[in-house]
Design a protein around this motif. Structure first.
Motif, short mmCIF file in Angstrom:
data_model
loop_
_atom_site.label_atom_id
_atom_site.label_comp_id
_atom_site.label_asym_id
_atom_site.label_seq_id
_atom_site.Cartn_x
_atom_site.Cartn_y
_atom_site.Cartn_z
N GLY A 111 -17.22 23.21 46.79
CA GLY A 111 -17.42 21.85 47.26
C GLY A 111 -16.12 21.09 47.44
O GLY A 111 -15.90 20.41 48.44
N PHE A 112 -15.22 21.22 46.47
CA PHE A 112 -13.93 20.55 46.59
C PHE A 112 -13.07 21.19 47.68
O PHE A 112 -12.32 20.50 48.37
N PHE A 113 -13.16 22.50 47.82
CA PHE A 113 -12.46 23.17 48.92
C PHE A 113 -12.92 22.58 50.25
O PHE A 113 -12.11 22.27 51.13
N ALA A 114 -14.23 22.43 50.40
CA ALA A 114 -14.79 21.92 51.66
C ALA A 114 -14.38 20.48 51.91
O ALA A 114 -13.93 20.13 53.00
N SER A 115 -14.52 19.62 50.89
CA SER A 115 -14.19 18.20 51.09
C SER A 115 -12.70 18.02 51.37
O SER A 115 -12.31 17.20 52.21
N GLY A 116 -11.85 18.80 50.68
CA GLY A 116 -10.42 18.72 50.95
C GLY A 116 -10.05 19.24 52.32
O GLY A 116 -9.17 18.70 52.99
N SER A 117 -10.75 20.26 52.77
CA SER A 117 -10.47 20.84 54.08
C SER A 117 -10.81 19.89 55.22
O SER A 117 -10.19 19.93 56.29
N VAL A 118 -11.82 19.03 55.00
CA VAL A 118 -12.19 18.07 56.04
C VAL A 118 -11.02 17.12 56.33
O VAL A 118 -10.63 16.92 57.49
N LEU A 119 -10.43 16.55 55.28
CA LEU A 119 -9.32 15.62 55.46
C LEU A 119 -8.05 16.34 55.89
O LEU A 119 -7.33 15.88 56.77
N ALA A 120 -7.77 17.49 55.28
CA ALA A 120 -6.58 18.25 55.67
C ALA A 120 -6.70 18.75 57.09
O ALA A 120 -5.71 18.81 57.83
N GLY A 121 -7.92 19.13 57.50
CA GLY A 121 -8.14 19.61 58.87
C GLY A 121 -7.79 18.56 59.91
O GLY A 121 -7.27 18.89 60.98
N GLN A 122 -8.06 17.30 59.59
CA GLN A 122 -7.68 16.23 60.51
C GLN A 122 -6.16 16.18 60.68
O GLN A 122 -5.65 16.04 61.79
N ALA A 123 -5.45 16.30 59.55
CA ALA A 123 -3.99 16.25 59.60
C ALA A 123 -3.41 17.46 60.32
O ALA A 123 -2.52 17.32 61.17
#
Length: 473
Positions: A111-123
């Motif tokens: 879950g944390f991998f997914a939530s972090g990837s959403v924001l990092a993916g934007q960057a």
């Protein structure tokens, strides 16, 4: 190979001749892991859901210190035992029984991998001039590669991120304060007990969620490392980094409102500047998320191996097996990130508080057992032997864990469930407090009467180097 860059060990004990580093490494790792965009969003949630600036900041500080102290107590176990965090759960729950909290821990990491990837993916998408989907995939692959290299690169990444992200947040803070009417923000202080407890719960859940893997990153420290030093460097790094980020999030949410809610990454980068400066801040966001997502991937891999190996009786893992487990975590987390990238902020608060429900009882049981019942002594070979002193299922601990979960339900407030005791408390969620106190007391009462499985003091003596199990290559 001892001293090599690529880590060969997984859930097996780290022998003394491979131990290295200083307790200060925990400060830089946890500072870097917390100076990142998701911690900013977590702090912002305290205002988004109705809190004021002053009491939100105070509540977040209280939660970071309380939750950080619990996770730092777990960190101090690493140098003593030389083991990953969750394999220690076998001493409380049994070799097979430990799989119960382990399954929940793996869900947390994904879950944390997914939530972090959403924001990092934007960057990453902005940096590579592609889109969010491509950014999420690229970020996930880089995360998996660094997790596969392991312990040394993780601590190096923490040192680099702690410096770069700290400088970036100083600059962003100056830019934000230059735009904001600080006097008006600080003057609008209206204490609300439910909102104050929400802030405490948000930051406490943030810290407590590190508990199931914090010792993974202190287990290579020399056995002679002071537990107090490990505790204080871990607590100071984690609490300082998270409070810094969350305070910034509170101020951003209070001043930017809808602009921040519409695009968390975009607003923070725009605050920094345009052109090359903007590209630098996209890199900073990606770097901060890379640090914590590597921890989540590495921790998920360790927990998954611990759960499976308990039934297989294995103590070591091949390089191929290591890569396969890490790939599994990466694929699962990436899939969830791609599916949920358009509804991130609305679900993140509930995700944090939901996680807190499951991990506060585990933390309470683990810490009471380690510090009060076992007195920091575990029979390490028996942790991998279902026929050993810890057995397969320790039903007393599992029953206490279940009671700890159930005891929280009347006090739990999430978007999909609200307990009957929440409204009389003015909407405040105090489930995490119940989840720490109730199982801690119950486990102490149960375990102090069942001491037959406890090892003698000599059982925690360092194993001779020649008896250490060599990792498979």
């Amino acid at each position: 190979m001892a001293g090599g860059l690529v880590e060969l060990r997984s859930i097996d004990v780290v022998p003394d001749n491979e131990r290295h580093g200083r307790a200060f490494s925990q400060f830089t790792l946890w500072l870097g892991a917390n100076l990142q965009i998701t911690a900013v969003v977590t702090g912002a949630l305290a205002v988004v859901f109705g809190g004021d600036v002053v009491w939100s900041i105070v509540g977040l500080l209280v939660g970071n210190l309380l939750g950080g102290a619990v996770m730092a107590l777990h960190s101090a176990q690493g140098p003593k035992l030389g083991l990953p965090q969750m394999i220690q759960s076998r001493a409380q729950f049994g070799v097979y029984g430990a799989v119960v909290p382990l399954l929940l821990v793996v869900v947390m990491y994904i879950g944390f991998f997914a939530s972090g990837s959403v924001l990092a993916g934007q960057a990453v998408g902005e940096l590579t001039h592609t889109d969010d989907t491509t950014g999420i995939v690229v970020f996930a692959v880089v995360t998996a590669l660094m997790a596969a290299v392991g312990y040394r690169v993780i601590h190096t990444l923490g040192r680099v991120a702690s410096v770069i992200c700290a400088l970036a947040f100083v600059y962003l803070g100056i830019r934000l304060l230059d735009r904001a009417d600080v006097g008006a923000l600080l003057g609008d202080a209206h204490f609300s007990f439910p909102m104050f407890l929400l802030a405490v719960s948000l930051s406490a859940s943030w810290q407590l969620a590190f508990g199931p893997y914090v010792a993974d990153y202190s287990r290579y420290l020399p056995r002679t490392t002071s537990p107090k030093a490990t505790f204080w460097w871990t607590l100071s790094g984690s609490a300082l980094g998270s409070q810094w980020s969350m305070t910034f999030g509170v101020l951003v949410a209070a001043t930017a409102g809808e602009k921040f809610l519409a695009s968390q990454v975009g607003y923070v980068v725009a605050l920094g500047g345009t052109g090359a400066v903007a590209s630098f801040f996209y890199f900073v966001i990606a770097l901060g998320k890379l640090t914590i997502n590597v921890l989540n991937t590495y921790g998920g891999f360790m927990s998954l191996v611990t759960g499976v190996s308990g039934f297989q009786g294995r103590r070591v893992l091949s390089r191929g097996g290591r890569a396969a487990y890490i790939a599994l975590i990466m694929v699962a987390g990436t899939a969830i990130a791609l599916l949920g990238k358009d509804s991130f902020l609305s679900s993140f608060k509930d995700f944090l508080l939901f996680l807190l429900t499951f991990f506060t009882p585990w933390s309470a049981i683990n810490l009471v057992d380690y510090y009060l019942i076992s007195k920091e002594r575990y029979d390490i070979p028996a942790l991998s032997d279902p026929r050993g002193r810890y057995g397969t299922w320790r039903w007393g601990a599992l029953a206490v864990y279940a009671v700890g979960l159930l005891a929280q339900l009347p006090f739990l407030a999430t978007g999909f469930y609200t307990g009957p005791c929440v409204e009389p408390l003015g909407g405040a969620d105090v489930s995490w407090i119940v989840g720490l106190i109730v199982p801690a007391l119950l486990y102490w009462l149960v375990a102090r009467r069942d001491t037959a499985h406890l090892p003698e003091p000599a059982a925690d003596a360092p194993a001779p180097e020649t008896e250490a199990v060599a990792p498979q290559r």
